[in-house]
Design a protein around this motif. Structure first.
Motif, PDB file in Angstrom:
ATOM      1  N   LYS A  63       0.932  -1.304  -0.142  1.00 22.21           N
ATOM      2  CA  LYS A  63      -0.131  -0.137  -0.366  1.00 22.21           C
ATOM      3  C   LYS A  63       0.900   1.265   0.134  1.00 22.21           C
ATOM      4  O   LYS A  63       1.869   1.350   0.597  1.00 22.21           O
ATOM      5  N   PRO A  64       0.274   2.335  -0.648  1.00 20.65           N
ATOM      6  CA  PRO A  64       1.256   3.574  -0.728  1.00 20.65           C
ATOM      7  C   PRO A  64       1.244   4.061   0.752  1.00 20.65           C
ATOM      8  O   PRO A  64       0.453   3.642   1.776  1.00 20.65           O
ATOM      9  N   GLY A  65       2.688   4.475   1.111  1.00 18.57           N
ATOM     10  CA  GLY A  65       2.933   4.863   2.424  1.00 18.57           C
ATOM     11  C   GLY A  65       3.731   3.960   3.245  1.00 18.57           C
ATOM     12  O   GLY A  65       4.333   3.939   4.230  1.00 18.57           O
ATOM     13  N   VAL A  66       3.733   2.360   2.858  1.00 20.53           N
ATOM     14  CA  VAL A  66       4.264   1.416   3.525  1.00 20.53           C
ATOM     15  C   VAL A  66       5.648   1.455   2.980  1.00 20.53           C
ATOM     16  O   VAL A  66       6.023   1.522   1.791  1.00 20.53           O
ATOM     17  N   LEU A  67       6.668   1.335   4.144  1.00 22.08           N
ATOM     18  CA  LEU A  67       8.054   1.315   3.686  1.00 22.08           C
ATOM     19  C   LEU A  67       8.289   0.078   3.060  1.00 22.08           C
ATOM     20  O   LEU A  67       7.800  -1.251   3.263  1.00 22.08           O
ATOM     21  N   ASP A  68       9.321   0.310   2.019  1.00 23.51           N
ATOM     22  CA  ASP A  68       9.701  -0.991   0.956  1.00 23.51           C
ATOM     23  C   ASP A  68      10.999  -1.114   1.021  1.00 23.51           C
ATOM     24  O   ASP A  68      11.730  -0.548   0.338  1.00 23.51           O
ATOM     25  N   GLN A 126       8.749  -2.975  -5.169  1.00 23.22           N
ATOM     26  CA  GLN A 126       8.621  -4.195  -5.691  1.00 23.22           C
ATOM     27  C   GLN A 126       7.285  -5.087  -5.251  1.00 23.22           C
ATOM     28  O   GLN A 126       7.051  -4.826  -4.217  1.00 23.22           O
ATOM     29  N   GLY A 127       6.640  -5.718  -6.103  1.00 22.75           N
ATOM     30  CA  GLY A 127       5.687  -6.500  -5.621  1.00 22.75           C
ATOM     31  C   GLY A 127       5.565  -8.049  -6.314  1.00 22.75           C
ATOM     32  O   GLY A 127       6.656  -8.216  -6.759  1.00 22.75           O
ATOM     33  N   LYS A 128       4.746  -8.729  -6.058  1.00 26.71           N
ATOM     34  CA  LYS A 128       4.598 -10.255  -6.548  1.00 26.71           C
ATOM     35  C   LYS A 128       3.540 -10.176  -7.690  1.00 26.71           C
ATOM     36  O   LYS A 128       2.338  -9.714  -7.527  1.00 26.71           O
TER      37      LYS A 128
END
Lengths: 79, 79
Positions: B10-15, B38-40
């Motif tokens: 989600k936007p705002g979540v540290l990656d 990065q996502g799945k």
């Protein structure tokens, strides 16, 4: 400019992650799941607006860092 | 039938993974990279041909197993 890179295992390469997910889904009663393949989707925000130059550079990034050419393939979308 | 599920933070979540990739790309000289997410991408092969029923079931699979609703969002494509 945004680059979307899809990194996925080459056909025939064993996908233990996908097999584990499929097993878990079957245990939860989702028997309609025949197989699962899991890949990565990497989104890059790039400065600059030369699309062709960006494609060359992103291709280099994929070959050198973002994918393992031995077992993975990748596709690049530029927006 | 094939289901393509894109799971992303989600936007705002540290990656942290994205930040690590961005740092590595900068060390390799790719300074045009402003940010990396990065996502799945999970591909399911499903038996049956009822698209709407499949969408309901795949949505359940996502909510229960394939994504973490606290920090991740997902989108589903059925083909």
């Amino acid at each position: 400019m945004k680059a979307k890179i899809h990194v996925y295992l080459k056909p025939g390469v064993l996908d233990p992650q996908g097999a584990a997910v499929a097993g878990a889904l079957h245990n939860m009663g989702y028997d309609e799941v025949a197989s699962v393949r899991q890949g990565k989707l990497i989104e890059l925000d790039l400065t600059g607006d030369d699309v062709e130059a960006a494609r060359v550079r992103v291709d280099e990034m994929c070959a050198k860092l973002l994918s393992n050419p031995v077992i993975e393939s990748y596709s690049i979308e530029l927006e």
